[in-house]
Motif scaffolding. Sequence first.
Motif, mmCIF file in Angstrom:
data_model
loop_
_atom_site.group_PDB
_atom_site.id
_atom_site.type_symbol
_atom_site.label_atom_id
_atom_site.label_comp_id
_atom_site.label_asym_id
_atom_site.label_seq_id
_atom_site.Cartn_x
_atom_site.Cartn_y
_atom_site.Cartn_z
ATOM 1 N N MET A 1 0.846 -1.170 0.000
ATOM 2 C CA MET A 1 0.000 0.000 0.000
ATOM 3 C C MET A 1 0.890 1.231 0.000
ATOM 4 N N LYS A 2 0.639 2.115 -0.939
ATOM 5 C CA LYS A 2 1.391 3.349 -1.011
ATOM 6 C C LYS A 2 0.409 4.510 -0.910
ATOM 7 N N LEU A 3 0.614 5.347 0.090
ATOM 8 C CA LEU A 3 -0.228 6.516 0.280
ATOM 9 C C LEU A 3 0.515 7.748 -0.218
ATOM 10 N N SER A 4 -0.236 8.736 -0.676
ATOM 11 C CA SER A 4 0.383 9.962 -1.148
ATOM 12 C C SER A 4 0.910 10.782 0.026
ATOM 13 N N THR A 5 1.833 11.679 -0.265
ATOM 14 C CA THR A 5 2.332 12.575 0.781
ATOM 15 C C THR A 5 1.213 13.478 1.282
ATOM 16 N N GLY A 6 0.188 13.662 0.454
ATOM 17 C CA GLY A 6 -0.947 14.483 0.859
ATOM 18 C C GLY A 6 -1.656 13.927 2.079
ATOM 19 N N VAL A 7 -1.628 12.614 2.253
ATOM 20 C CA VAL A 7 -2.250 12.006 3.434
ATOM 21 C C VAL A 7 -1.498 12.453 4.688
ATOM 22 N N GLU A 8 -0.179 12.367 4.657
ATOM 23 C CA GLU A 8 0.616 12.788 5.812
ATOM 24 C C GLU A 8 0.370 14.263 6.118
ATOM 25 N N TRP A 9 0.431 15.087 5.089
ATOM 26 C CA TRP A 9 0.239 16.524 5.281
ATOM 27 C C TRP A 9 -1.147 16.817 5.851
ATOM 28 N N SER A 10 -2.141 16.145 5.315
ATOM 29 C CA SER A 10 -3.522 16.367 5.751
ATOM 30 C C SER A 10 -3.735 15.931 7.198
ATOM 31 N N LEU A 11 -3.150 14.812 7.569
ATOM 32 C CA LEU A 11 -3.266 14.355 8.953
ATOM 33 C C LEU A 11 -2.626 15.355 9.910
ATOM 34 N N HIS A 12 -1.447 15.837 9.566
ATOM 35 C CA HIS A 12 -0.786 16.828 10.419
ATOM 36 C C HIS A 12 -1.631 18.100 10.525
ATOM 37 N N CYS A 13 -2.209 18.527 9.423
ATOM 38 C CA CYS A 13 -3.054 19.730 9.450
ATOM 39 C C CYS A 13 -4.285 19.509 10.321
ATOM 40 N N GLN B 1 -6.354 21.542 17.639
ATOM 41 C CA GLN B 1 -5.845 22.242 18.819
ATOM 42 C C GLN B 1 -6.042 23.753 18.748
ATOM 43 N N SER B 2 -6.614 24.221 17.669
ATOM 44 C CA SER B 2 -6.777 25.662 17.490
ATOM 45 C C SER B 2 -8.170 26.121 17.905
ATOM 46 N N ASP B 3 -8.218 27.280 18.541
ATOM 47 C CA ASP B 3 -9.488 27.872 18.955
ATOM 48 C C ASP B 3 -10.126 28.703 17.846
ATOM 49 N N HIS B 4 -9.412 28.873 16.746
ATOM 50 C CA HIS B 4 -9.909 29.690 15.632
ATOM 51 C C HIS B 4 -9.443 29.069 14.313
ATOM 52 N N PRO B 5 -10.085 29.430 13.204
ATOM 53 C CA PRO B 5 -9.640 28.897 11.909
ATOM 54 C C PRO B 5 -8.176 29.254 11.640
ATOM 55 N N VAL B 6 -7.471 28.333 11.028
ATOM 56 C CA VAL B 6 -6.054 28.526 10.717
ATOM 57 C C VAL B 6 -5.910 28.670 9.203
ATOM 58 N N PRO B 7 -5.311 29.785 8.745
ATOM 59 C CA PRO B 7 -5.135 29.981 7.303
ATOM 60 C C PRO B 7 -4.243 28.901 6.681
ATOM 61 N N ALA B 8 -4.493 28.614 5.406
ATOM 62 C CA ALA B 8 -3.709 27.611 4.680
ATOM 63 C C ALA B 8 -2.230 27.968 4.684
ATOM 64 N N GLY B 9 -1.932 29.248 4.517
ATOM 65 C CA GLY B 9 -0.539 29.679 4.516
ATOM 66 C C GLY B 9 0.151 29.381 5.837
ATOM 67 N N ARG B 10 -0.567 29.551 6.921
ATOM 68 C CA ARG B 10 0.005 29.269 8.248
ATOM 69 C C ARG B 10 0.233 27.770 8.425
ATOM 70 N N LEU B 11 -0.721 26.960 7.959
ATOM 71 C CA LEU B 11 -0.557 25.502 8.039
ATOM 72 C C LEU B 11 0.661 25.066 7.231
ATOM 73 N N ALA B 12 0.831 25.636 6.045
ATOM 74 C CA ALA B 12 1.991 25.304 5.212
ATOM 75 C C ALA B 12 3.281 25.727 5.900
ATOM 76 N N GLU B 13 3.272 26.917 6.502
ATOM 77 C CA GLU B 13 4.448 27.419 7.207
ATOM 78 C C GLU B 13 4.798 26.543 8.411
ATOM 79 N N LEU B 14 3.800 26.135 9.172
ATOM 80 C CA LEU B 14 4.038 25.305 10.353
ATOM 81 C C LEU B 14 4.735 23.990 10.001
#
Length: 151
Positions: free
Chosen positions: A1-13, A19-32
């Motif tokens: 079974m081979k999963l895309s890197t998008g799965v890992e990224w999505s799980l981390h996001c 854990q966030s009390d407010h929406p997190v911008p996509a740019g911030r998620l990418a930066e983190l």
Amino acid sequence: MKLSTGVEWSLHCCVVLSQSDHPVPAGRLAELHGVSKTYLAKHLQALARADLILPAEGRDGGYALTRAPGAITVLDVVQAVDGKEPAFRCTEIRQRGILAAPPEQCVSACGIAKVMAAAEQAWRASLAGVTIADLAATLDINQLKNILAAS
């Protein structure tokens, strides 16, 4: 079974969003996570289409989970990003070539198809048994919350 890197990224996001009390911008998620904002945006859209995250409009827009982290499984995220198709697709090779079996001998799945289906079922059950909350519990949440609070 081979999963895309998008799965890992999505799980981390999803863990970050849990854990966030407010929406997190996509740019911030990418930066983190030190990943491409453009590539990540594609996966965030897939999570939104699967109703796992919700895009928030406005100047301070971003993404938030649509339900409690304990109600979103790893399997939900995998299927949102990589699809619901099974990893193994039987093509009935046993009915072709010199070794071809007659159709009447092929009314049930062969041993190969059965073992692959059982493995797929076990794999999916394992992923369905782990939630975003479970993953978040394995991290240093205080550090993450401090970083998010500073955003």
